[in-house]
Design a protein around this motif. Sequence first.
Motif, PDB file in Angstrom:
ATOM      1  N   LYS A  23      22.608 -29.147  37.526  1.00  0.00           N
ATOM      2  CA  LYS A  23      21.233 -29.467  37.692  1.00  0.00           C
ATOM      3  C   LYS A  23      20.221 -28.604  37.099  1.00  0.00           C
ATOM      4  O   LYS A  23      19.385 -29.039  36.539  1.00  0.00           O
ATOM      5  N   ALA A  24      20.506 -27.455  37.345  1.00  0.00           N
ATOM      6  CA  ALA A  24      19.459 -26.337  36.609  1.00  0.00           C
ATOM      7  C   ALA A  24      19.328 -26.696  35.245  1.00  0.00           C
ATOM      8  O   ALA A  24      18.307 -26.260  34.544  1.00  0.00           O
TER       9      ALA A  24
ATOM     10  N   ARG B 126      12.678 -29.941  30.868  1.00  0.00           N
ATOM     11  CA  ARG B 126      11.211 -29.145  30.666  1.00  0.00           C
ATOM     12  C   ARG B 126      10.862 -28.584  29.028  1.00  0.00           C
ATOM     13  O   ARG B 126       9.860 -28.849  28.531  1.00  0.00           O
TER      14      ARG B 126
ATOM     15  N   PHE C  95      17.857 -36.476  40.063  1.00  0.00           N
ATOM     16  CA  PHE C  95      18.745 -35.454  40.350  1.00  0.00           C
ATOM     17  C   PHE C  95      18.613 -35.197  41.908  1.00  0.00           C
ATOM     18  O   PHE C  95      19.255 -34.214  42.409  1.00  0.00           O
ATOM     19  N   SER C  96      17.665 -35.881  42.627  1.00  0.00           N
ATOM     20  CA  SER C  96      17.793 -35.698  44.190  1.00  0.00           C
ATOM     21  C   SER C  96      18.530 -36.589  44.899  1.00  0.00           C
ATOM     22  O   SER C  96      18.612 -36.766  46.175  1.00  0.00           O
TER      23      SER C  96
ATOM     24  N   ARG D 225      13.900 -34.856  37.596  1.00  0.00           N
ATOM     25  CA  ARG D 225      13.960 -34.316  38.968  1.00  0.00           C
ATOM     26  C   ARG D 225      14.146 -35.235  40.095  1.00  0.00           C
ATOM     27  O   ARG D 225      15.031 -34.963  40.875  1.00  0.00           O
ATOM     28  N   ARG D 226      13.330 -36.282  40.105  1.00  0.00           N
ATOM     29  CA  ARG D 226      13.933 -37.461  40.977  1.00  0.00           C
ATOM     30  C   ARG D 226      15.018 -37.784  40.923  1.00  0.00           C
ATOM     31  O   ARG D 226      15.699 -38.160  41.949  1.00  0.00           O
TER      32      ARG D 226
ATOM     33  N   LEU E  25      17.334 -29.889  34.271  1.00  0.00           N
ATOM     34  CA  LEU E  25      15.829 -29.483  34.594  1.00  0.00           C
ATOM     35  C   LEU E  25      15.396 -28.888  33.243  1.00  0.00           C
ATOM     36  O   LEU E  25      14.167 -28.808  32.919  1.00  0.00           O
ATOM     37  N   GLU E  26      16.212 -27.469  32.822  1.00  0.00           N
ATOM     38  CA  GLU E  26      15.703 -26.657  31.731  1.00  0.00           C
ATOM     39  C   GLU E  26      15.436 -27.823  30.472  1.00  0.00           C
ATOM     40  O   GLU E  26      14.834 -27.497  29.772  1.00  0.00           O
TER      41      GLU E  26
ATOM     42  N   PHE F  19      10.033 -35.045  33.034  1.00  0.00           N
ATOM     43  CA  PHE F  19      10.574 -34.009  33.715  1.00  0.00           C
ATOM     44  C   PHE F  19      10.470 -34.476  35.435  1.00  0.00           C
ATOM     45  O   PHE F  19      11.534 -34.302  36.155  1.00  0.00           O
ATOM     46  N   ASP F  20       9.404 -34.901  35.850  1.00  0.00           N
ATOM     47  CA  ASP F  20       9.341 -35.545  37.443  1.00  0.00           C
ATOM     48  C   ASP F  20      10.350 -36.541  37.456  1.00  0.00           C
ATOM     49  O   ASP F  20      11.062 -36.671  38.603  1.00  0.00           O
ATOM     50  N   GLU F  21      10.577 -37.539  36.419  1.00  0.00           N
ATOM     51  CA  GLU F  21      11.446 -38.630  36.574  1.00  0.00           C
ATOM     52  C   GLU F  21      12.950 -38.065  36.730  1.00  0.00           C
ATOM     53  O   GLU F  21      13.810 -38.240  37.777  1.00  0.00           O
TER      54      GLU F  21
END
Length: 144
Positions: free
Chosen positions: A66-67, A74, A88-89, A85-86, A70-71, A81-83
């Motif tokens: 996941k990290a 970014r 991967f929740s 991140r969502r 997200l990298e 990004f927000d989508e």
Amino acid sequence: MLVDWDELQHTVEFVSMGNEAVLCRKTGKIFWHTDLDEDIEAWPDDADDEEKYLVIPDKKELDLGKALVLEFARECLPGEFDEIRRIFSKRGAYARFRSLLLRRNALDRWYDFENRATERALREWCKANGLTTREGDPPAPEAK
């Protein structure tokens, strides 16, 4: 210890699919183990002996989960990004992430980013474990 780079890369992929592999510290030979089929070769009875064998990590153990996604978001898709991140929740994130990448024509960029990160992490892992790598044969030229 000298190990074949291409075999090591393939082994990390194999382990990342939920399998196991160890490297014999004496011979450099890699043993693969899966519950899905008969093992290619006999799995060593003492494979858990850390003095004799080194466990091959999966991508998650190399911090490529996941990290890393997200990298990538970014750096390459900041507007998403927000989508991402969502996405991967929740469970099933990689399928939804892939769909997003396809919609944004960014799948190849992701694969390139992931491959570079995987190579860096695996080379660092080799160095930390006193392994040197032997590169495989160069790819054959494409037919015209």
